[in-house]
Design a protein around this motif. Structure first.
Motif, short mmCIF file in Angstrom:
data_model
loop_
_atom_site.label_atom_id
_atom_site.label_comp_id
_atom_site.label_asym_id
_atom_site.label_seq_id
_atom_site.Cartn_x
_atom_site.Cartn_y
_atom_site.Cartn_z
N ASP A 16 0.84 -1.20 0.00
CA ASP A 16 0.00 0.00 0.00
C ASP A 16 0.88 1.25 0.00
O ASP A 16 2.03 1.22 0.43
CB ASP A 16 -0.95 0.01 1.21
CG ASP A 16 -0.21 0.10 2.53
OD1 ASP A 16 0.12 1.23 2.94
OD2 ASP A 16 0.05 -0.96 3.14
N SER A 17 0.32 2.33 -0.47
CA SER A 17 1.07 3.57 -0.64
C SER A 17 1.49 4.18 0.69
O SER A 17 2.60 4.72 0.82
CB SER A 17 0.23 4.59 -1.42
OG SER A 17 -0.10 4.09 -2.70
N GLN A 18 0.63 4.09 1.72
CA GLN A 18 0.93 4.71 3.00
C GLN A 18 2.13 4.05 3.68
O GLN A 18 3.04 4.72 4.16
CB GLN A 18 -0.30 4.65 3.92
CG GLN A 18 -0.14 5.40 5.23
CD GLN A 18 0.12 6.89 5.03
OE1 GLN A 18 -0.37 7.50 4.09
NE2 GLN A 18 0.94 7.47 5.91
N THR A 19 2.13 2.72 3.72
CA THR A 19 3.26 2.01 4.32
C THR A 19 4.55 2.28 3.56
O THR A 19 5.61 2.50 4.15
CB THR A 19 2.98 0.49 4.34
OG1 THR A 19 1.79 0.25 5.08
CG2 THR A 19 4.13 -0.27 4.97
N THR A 20 4.44 2.30 2.24
CA THR A 20 5.61 2.58 1.42
C THR A 20 6.17 3.96 1.74
O THR A 20 7.38 4.15 1.92
CB THR A 20 5.26 2.49 -0.07
OG1 THR A 20 4.79 1.17 -0.36
CG2 THR A 20 6.46 2.81 -0.95
N LYS A 21 5.28 4.94 1.86
CA LYS A 21 5.70 6.32 2.15
C LYS A 21 6.35 6.42 3.52
O LYS A 21 7.38 7.06 3.70
CB LYS A 21 4.49 7.25 2.06
CG LYS A 21 4.82 8.72 2.27
CD LYS A 21 3.58 9.58 2.12
CE LYS A 21 3.89 11.05 2.34
NZ LYS A 21 2.68 11.89 2.21
N GLU A 22 5.76 5.77 4.52
CA GLU A 22 6.27 5.84 5.89
C GLU A 22 7.63 5.18 6.04
O GLU A 22 8.46 5.60 6.85
CB GLU A 22 5.27 5.19 6.86
CG GLU A 22 3.97 5.97 7.03
CD GLU A 22 2.96 5.21 7.86
OE1 GLU A 22 3.26 4.06 8.27
OE2 GLU A 22 1.87 5.76 8.11
N HIS A 23 7.87 4.12 5.28
CA HIS A 23 9.10 3.35 5.42
C HIS A 23 10.11 3.62 4.32
O HIS A 23 11.16 2.97 4.27
CB HIS A 23 8.76 1.85 5.40
CG HIS A 23 7.97 1.42 6.60
ND1 HIS A 23 7.34 0.18 6.65
CD2 HIS A 23 7.70 2.04 7.77
CE1 HIS A 23 6.72 0.06 7.82
NE2 HIS A 23 6.92 1.18 8.51
#
Length: 266
Positions: free
Chosen positions: A107-114
């Motif tokens: 997902d985009s959110q997890t990718t962005k956070e990590h």
């Protein structure tokens, strides 16, 4: 004559097979197309580190080990450069930097956070064998431990390298620095030697990878990566798997013959 495969040892002896005395740990005999995997990788690494890089005056530039079915996003080499520059802060005791593992983007959110986080872990075949660097120090260790590599009963170069990590020298495991969000994609995971699947068009897996990947990733010029665990506490390695297929002394001899004397590895 030479016998390949699952013939019983007493039958191999009766037939006078050249390799009758040397079945692997699973009582399986040498198969040339299998042993070629480790031979080819070992020759390639020896040739590049000992001949190609020195001839180009690049002897002290780390080598990034890639395979033909890897795909790199636009920021891959940018990230690699930044990790080298930040290595002394992130993990001064790491032996290698890796562009990523087999983690899937979900997902985009997890990718962005990590996206700018890294992990430190002990080298292990099934997670750290993709897009990793070899510098002169690590290379010298591999050459010094070439007997361990070349006589270990496993036809896979990465499991043999894991053996070096665990045993040569003792109590000094190879440590990898790895981005949480991979900067490399293995497009051939469904086919090839270890899989019986069909080699489909890799564009589908690239599209799936890009779906959650920031479009402006290559434009980030002043990024500091954040560690998620301490260099003194690397993620542990899973249990070792020994695959056999590498018991014939002719393979041991050929493998060792590719090694350039240690005086040339500095």
């Amino acid at each position: 004559a030479e016998y390949m495969g699952d013939m019983e040892k007493k039958m191999a002896l009766k037939k006078g097979c050249a390799n009758a005395m040397y079945p692997d740990m699973y009582k399986h005999y040498r198969e040339a197309h299998v042993t070629a995997i480790k031979h080819h990788w070992w020759w390639k690494l020896n040739h590049v580190m000992s001949n190609v890089l020195p001839s180009l005056d690049l002897k002290h530039v780390p080598l990034l080990v890639l395979e033909e079915d890897y795909w790199l996003p636009e920021d891959a080499l940018i990230v690699l450069d930044k990790l080298f520059k930040q290595k002394e802060t992130l993990c001064p005791n790491c032996h290698t930097i890796q562009l990523g593992d087999y983690s899937k983007l979900s997902d985009s959110q997890t990718t962005k956070e990590h996206f700018y986080k890294v992990k430190v872990e002990y080298f292990h075949s099934s997670r750290n064998n993709m897009a990793f660097t070899v510098d002169r120090k690590l290379w010298k260790r591999l050459v010094t431990c070439s007997v361990e590599f070349c006589t270990y009963d496993d036809y896979n170069w990465d499991w043999s390298m894991t053996r070096i990590s665990n045993a040569c020298p003792p109590n000094d495991k190879i440590i990898s620095l790895v981005p949480l969000i991979p900067r490399v994609l293995h497009t051939g995971s469904n086919c090839g030697f270890h899989s019986k699947g069909r080699c489909d068009d890799p564009s589908d897996s690239i599209v799936a990878f890009r779906r959650f990947y920031p479009s402006d990733a290559a434009n980030a010029t002043s990024v500091t990566f954040e560690p998620t665990n301490s260099p003194q506490n690397p993620n542990p390695a899973p249990a070792i798997v020994i695959n056999g297929g590498w018991a014939d002394p002719r393979d041991h001899k050929l493998c060792l013959s590719m090694v350039v004397p240690s005086t040339s590895t500095g």
